[in-house]
Design a protein around this motif. Structure first.
Motif, short mmCIF file in Angstrom:
data_model
loop_
_atom_site.label_atom_id
_atom_site.label_comp_id
_atom_site.label_asym_id
_atom_site.label_seq_id
_atom_site.Cartn_x
_atom_site.Cartn_y
_atom_site.Cartn_z
N LEU A 89 0.06 13.76 -1.85
CA LEU A 89 -0.90 14.90 -1.63
C LEU A 89 -0.66 16.25 -1.10
CD1 LEU A 89 -3.43 12.46 0.28
CD2 LEU A 89 -3.87 13.29 -1.91
N ASN A 90 0.65 16.31 -0.48
CA ASN A 90 1.02 17.55 -0.15
C ASN A 90 2.63 17.58 -0.22
OD1 ASN A 90 2.01 15.78 2.36
ND2 ASN A 90 -0.10 16.20 3.21
N GLU A 91 3.34 18.68 0.42
CA GLU A 91 4.79 18.87 0.33
C GLU A 91 5.66 17.73 1.26
OE1 GLU A 91 4.90 22.31 3.72
OE2 GLU A 91 5.24 22.68 1.37
N ASP A 92 4.92 16.98 2.21
CA ASP A 92 5.42 16.18 2.92
C ASP A 92 5.74 14.80 2.24
OD1 ASP A 92 5.96 17.65 5.22
OD2 ASP A 92 4.15 17.27 6.14
N GLY A 93 4.69 14.74 1.08
CA GLY A 93 4.87 13.37 0.39
C GLY A 93 3.71 12.48 1.12
N GLU A 94 2.81 12.94 1.82
CA GLU A 94 1.84 11.92 2.13
C GLU A 94 1.00 11.40 1.12
OE1 GLU A 94 -0.16 12.55 6.30
OE2 GLU A 94 0.15 14.35 5.63
N ARG A 95 0.56 10.13 1.16
CA ARG A 95 -0.18 9.33 0.13
C ARG A 95 -1.44 9.03 0.97
NH1 ARG A 95 4.76 7.75 -2.05
NH2 ARG A 95 4.76 8.43 -4.24
N GLY A 96 -1.57 8.81 2.32
CA GLY A 96 -2.72 8.50 3.06
C GLY A 96 -2.33 8.01 4.42
N ILE A 97 -3.50 7.79 5.00
CA ILE A 97 -3.38 7.31 6.46
C ILE A 97 -4.56 6.31 6.88
CG2 ILE A 97 -5.16 9.19 7.09
CD1 ILE A 97 -3.76 9.38 9.61
N ILE A 98 -3.94 5.27 7.91
CA ILE A 98 -4.93 4.29 8.33
C ILE A 98 -5.04 4.67 9.75
CG2 ILE A 98 -4.77 1.86 8.86
CD1 ILE A 98 -2.86 1.74 6.50
N VAL A 99 -6.04 4.55 10.40
CA VAL A 99 -6.51 4.62 11.85
C VAL A 99 -7.05 3.34 12.19
CG1 VAL A 99 -7.56 5.81 13.55
CG2 VAL A 99 -6.57 7.23 11.66
N ASN A 100 -6.34 2.57 13.14
CA ASN A 100 -6.87 1.30 13.48
C ASN A 100 -7.56 1.47 14.90
OD1 ASN A 100 -5.95 -0.19 11.34
ND2 ASN A 100 -3.88 -0.35 12.26
N THR A 101 -8.54 0.65 15.34
CA THR A 101 -9.17 0.81 16.39
C THR A 101 -8.75 -0.54 17.51
OG1 THR A 101 -11.03 1.76 15.63
CG2 THR A 101 -11.44 0.70 17.94
N ALA A 102 -8.17 -0.18 18.90
CA ALA A 102 -7.89 -1.23 19.59
C ALA A 102 -8.70 -1.19 20.69
CB ALA A 102 -6.30 -1.05 20.07
N SER A 103 -8.25 -0.96 21.89
CA SER A 103 -9.08 -0.89 23.11
C SER A 103 -8.25 -0.74 24.34
CB SER A 103 -10.01 -2.22 23.33
OG SER A 103 -10.55 -2.15 24.76
N VAL A 104 -8.60 -0.29 25.36
CA VAL A 104 -7.84 -0.20 26.75
C VAL A 104 -7.56 -1.75 27.17
CG1 VAL A 104 -8.35 2.11 27.48
CG2 VAL A 104 -9.81 0.13 28.01
N ALA A 105 -8.40 -2.65 26.70
CA ALA A 105 -8.57 -3.97 27.17
C ALA A 105 -7.03 -4.57 26.78
CB ALA A 105 -9.56 -4.93 26.67
N ALA A 106 -6.33 -3.94 25.55
CA ALA A 106 -5.18 -4.23 25.10
C ALA A 106 -4.21 -4.23 26.20
CB ALA A 106 -4.60 -3.58 24.03
N PHE A 107 -4.35 -3.31 27.26
CA PHE A 107 -3.31 -3.03 28.11
C PHE A 107 -3.83 -3.43 29.69
CE2 PHE A 107 -3.36 0.50 25.19
CZ PHE A 107 -2.30 0.38 24.57
N ASP A 108 -5.20 -3.51 29.91
CA ASP A 108 -5.56 -3.85 31.17
C ASP A 108 -6.97 -4.67 30.89
OD1 ASP A 108 -5.38 -0.73 31.48
OD2 ASP A 108 -7.29 -1.20 31.29
#
Length: 255
Positions: free
Chosen positions: A134-153
């Motif tokens: 998609l651009n000069e960096d060679g990006e093809r896509g992005i994934i954004v996942n959802t965690a929670s602060v409960a993962a830590f506390d």
């Protein structure tokens, strides 16, 4: 990465964090497909934003495979994936009568929140790992996942939920490292206490009390603020393999 013109998939897109993300991406020119189990609400939201909707069980491999194919037929190869599908029922390891939590209940939360997230992201990546960059960096896509602060506390009553979100946090870096060769970035957002449909049923007094636990701003997070973080992650190419707490500096108490 320029959002305008790109195809995007948002799981759990019918309501809450997912719906707000779908709205923002659409406003930036993306072609959005919503994945959700709730067909009635999902179809209504898709009509509202001018997107597409597919009823999907994120825990089922064939359901996700077919859904991604449908999204691609509608809008082309998706280059943005935001995983918001999840559940958060409270469940202690041992109840007041001393009975253990049924294993099936624990497994259901892990299956939806963790395995479902992996199921969608793996099949998404398989569709674009050799796509045009998609651009000069060679990006093809992005994934954004959802965690929670409960993962830590995580709190008492959240062993399954905390474990599921802890797994989402833990897999962010190894998957980002693996996908680097393909130009696919992977990031995770760990929200604090946000307004969602799960909280909507609580009395206003209870919602206000929960919000005041956040140091600043002392309120519930707005779904649109989550969506803005998604946008920031898409825009900044150096943000990769990262987990961002979006929580107003809250640290959850034991209960």
């Amino acid at each position: 990465m320029d959002i305008s013109g790109l195809a995007a998939i948002v799981t759990g897109g019918a309501s809450g964090l997912g719906a707000a993300t779908a709205e923002l991406l659409t406003s930036r020119g993306a072609k959005v497909t919503l994945f959700d189990l709730n067909a009635e609400v999902g179809q209504a939201k898709a009509r509202e934003i001018g997107g597409a909707f597919v009823q999907v069980d994120v825990t089922d491999a064939s359901s996700v495979e077919q859904a991604i194919a449908q999204a691609e037929a509608a809008h082309g190869k998706a280059r943005i994936l935001v995983n918001c599908a999840g559940i958060a029922p409270p469940a202690k390891v041992i109840n007041r009568e001393g009975a253990p939590l049924p294993l099936a209940s624990f497994a259901k939360i892990i299956n939806i929140n963790l395995i479902g997230t992996f199921n969608v992201l793996s099949q998404f990546a398989a569709r674009i790992f050799d796509a045009e960059t998609l651009n000069e960096d060679g990006e093809r896509g992005i994934i954004v996942n959802t965690a929670s602060v409960a993962a830590f506390d995580g709190q008492i009553g959240q062993p399954a939920y905390a474990a599921s979100k802890g797994g989402v946090v833990a897999m962010a870096l190894p998957i980002a490292r693996e996908f680097a060769r393909y130009g696919i970035r992977v990031n995770t957002i760990a929200p604090g206490i946000f307004w969602t449909p799960m909280l909507a049923g609580l009395p206003q007094e209870a919602q206000d009390s929960l919000g005041k636990q956040t140091p600043f701003p002392s309120r519930l997070g707005h779904p649109g603020e989550y969506a803005k973080m998604v946008e920031a992650m898409i825009a900044n190419p150096m943000l990769n393999g990262e987990v961002v707490r979006l929580d107003g500096a809250i640290r959850l108490a034991a209960k």
